[in-house]
Every structure is written in C-alpha cells, then in structure tokens.
Design a protein around this motif. Structure first.
Motif, PDB file in Angstrom:
ATOM      1  N   ASP A  65      45.983  35.613  48.945  1.00 48.45           N
ATOM      2  CA  ASP A  65      45.763  36.743  49.853  1.00 48.45           C
ATOM      3  C   ASP A  65      44.441  36.481  50.559  1.00 48.45           C
TER       4      ASP A  65
ATOM      5  N   ASP B   8      42.944  37.323  53.307  1.00 47.05           N
ATOM      6  CA  ASP B   8      42.115  38.374  53.903  1.00 47.05           C
ATOM      7  C   ASP B   8      41.846  39.541  52.949  1.00 47.05           C
ATOM      8  N   GLY B   9      42.349  39.442  51.720  1.00 47.32           N
ATOM      9  CA  GLY B   9      42.055  40.443  50.716  1.00 47.32           C
ATOM     10  C   GLY B   9      42.538  41.845  51.048  1.00 47.32           C
ATOM     11  N   ASP B  10      43.675  41.923  51.752  1.00 47.58           N
ATOM     12  CA  ASP B  10      44.180  43.239  52.148  1.00 47.58           C
ATOM     13  C   ASP B  10      45.252  43.770  51.198  1.00 47.58           C
ATOM     14  N   GLY B  11      45.489  43.033  50.101  1.00 49.83           N
ATOM     15  CA  GLY B  11      46.498  43.468  49.149  1.00 49.83           C
ATOM     16  C   GLY B  11      47.892  42.961  49.477  1.00 49.83           C
TER      17      GLY B  11
ATOM     18  N   ASP C 172      51.974  38.594  55.080  1.00 50.64           N
ATOM     19  CA  ASP C 172      51.044  38.901  56.171  1.00 50.64           C
ATOM     20  C   ASP C 172      51.423  38.160  57.457  1.00 50.64           C
TER      21      ASP C 172
ATOM     22  N   ASN D  77      46.642  37.718  61.375  1.00 50.99           N
ATOM     23  CA  ASN D  77      46.969  38.887  60.567  1.00 50.99           C
ATOM     24  C   ASN D  77      46.788  38.613  59.076  1.00 50.99           C
TER      25      ASN D  77
ATOM     26  N   GLY E  95      44.389  36.529  58.006  1.00 55.60           N
ATOM     27  CA  GLY E  95      42.996  36.162  57.783  1.00 55.60           C
ATOM     28  C   GLY E  95      42.630  34.751  58.174  1.00 55.60           C
TER      29      GLY E  95
END
Length: 218
Positions: free
Chosen positions: A50, A52-55, A61, A103, A105
């Motif tokens: 992940d 960008d660490g957005d879950g 993504d 989107n 990251g």
C-alpha cells in the motif's frame, strides 16, 4: 464564377458536418462500465503493498485510479504541458496509466525521469524532458521492464490477467479491467483515439501486438 461559389459553399457545409461528427465522438465517449460476462467467479488479486498508505492496496488503487480518470471523460489530444500531467480535459493513452499510478502513490513522471537518467543507454531519449518523457509509450516499455513485475502476454491464461495490471502494445498502453468477457478475458481501460465509443473495451483478444504485461507490486 457563381458555380465555383456554390461549390465552395457546399464544400464548407460538408466540412462542417464532418467536424460536427468528430466533435460528437469527442463528447459522447462513454465511461459507463460493461457487464462482467464471465460465468465463473474470478478471484481478484490484491497486492501486499500500500504505497500511499491509504488503506487500499496498490492493485486496487491503480484500478480505481484508472476508472476515476476515465470518468472525467477526457478528450483525445496530444499536447505538451509544463507540469507534465494534463489538466485541461485532454489526454492520451499514457495518461490513463499515469493517473492510475498516481492514485496509488506513484509519480510516474518522476519515476521515469529517474530511470532515464540512471539508464540512458536503454532509452532512445537524446534530450530528456520530464514533462513529456513519461507520456511516451516507447519509454514506458523500457521503464516497466526495468521496474515492474513481468507477467504473461498469453491472453489464454486468463487467471494471470488481473484488474489493475498494465498492458503494453506496440504503440499503445492501458490498464486491465476487473470485468471480463464471456471467455474470461478482461476488458481494457484505455484511451486510444477520438473515435472510441467507450473507455473500457473488449479488445485484448483482438490485439496481436501485445509486448508487455506488468504488475506494480506483489
């Protein structure tokens, strides 16, 4: 003289109609999604990364990013932008991939520029320009071969084609959809030309020029 004038007016009228038809194609390209026609439930691949660490994992993504980008209904036109990324409603095939990766990251503009500077011998770029180099298919062929996970180009191996993958053709590029035709072959999310009727299409089996199939992370 009068005949020439009439012929000229008629010619202009025909040209106007032709232009209107082209504009109609520009304005009515559909971003609505096709149905999943495969009878078997195919398990979707999810990345363990992940970035960008957005879950949300990279694979999801990228797929969502591609869909969100084409939902803006970009018009097909190649232009140069001082910031690199198109910001005026126009775009080309590489922009689908660039925005999809953004989107998740990944800044494709910076990543391609870095790879060109580190491996200039592998690229046919004489004067690097970060604003355009990442929007050229020939450069992305090299970049993904250097940095991504290489997968099969055999379309019959349907389980190995997953939504969020990147597919590269000789002069084109797109994102693999998570929806499939009746044979289990996925649709492709792409932006090929001004005459497209939809951004997500059943084209993979029809292409004989697939040169690469990649995944960003495991």
């Amino acid at each position: 003289m009068k005949q020439k004038y009439v012929a000229g007016v008629a010619g202009i009228a025909v040209l106007s109609i032709f232009i209107c038809l082209i504009l109609s194609h520009y304005q009515h390209t559909s971003s609505s999604r096709p149905k999943d026609c495969y009878a078997v439930q195919m398990q979707q691949f999810h990345s363990t990364v992940d970035a960008d660490g957005d879950g949300m994992d990279d694979q999801t993504d990228i797929l969502q990013g591609a869909l969100e980008y084409v939902n803006t209904n970009p018009k097909y036109k190649s232009r140069y932008y001082q910031t690199g990324y198109p910001d005026d409603g126009y775009g080309v095939c590489t922009d689908v991939v660039a925005y999809a990766m953004k989107n998740a990251g990944y800044d494709l503009q910076k990543l391609v520029q870095q790879d060109i500077l580190e491996h200039p011998e592998d690229y046919t770029v004489t004067e690097p320009d970060a604003n355009i180099d990442f929007r050229r298919v020939r450069n992305l062929k090299v970049f993904f071969a250097h940095t991504a996970i290489a997968l099969t180009t055999d379309v019959s191996k349907i389980e190995e084609w997953q939504g969020g993958d990147i597919v590269i053709f000789e002069r084109h590029i797109g994102i693999v959809s998570d929806r499939r035709n009746k044979n289990g072959v996925p649709y492709i999310i792409h932006h090929n030309d001004p005459w497209q009727t939809a951004y997500e299409q059943d084209i993979l089996e029809k292409r004989t020029d697939i040169v690469g199939h990649y995944r960003i992370s495991k």
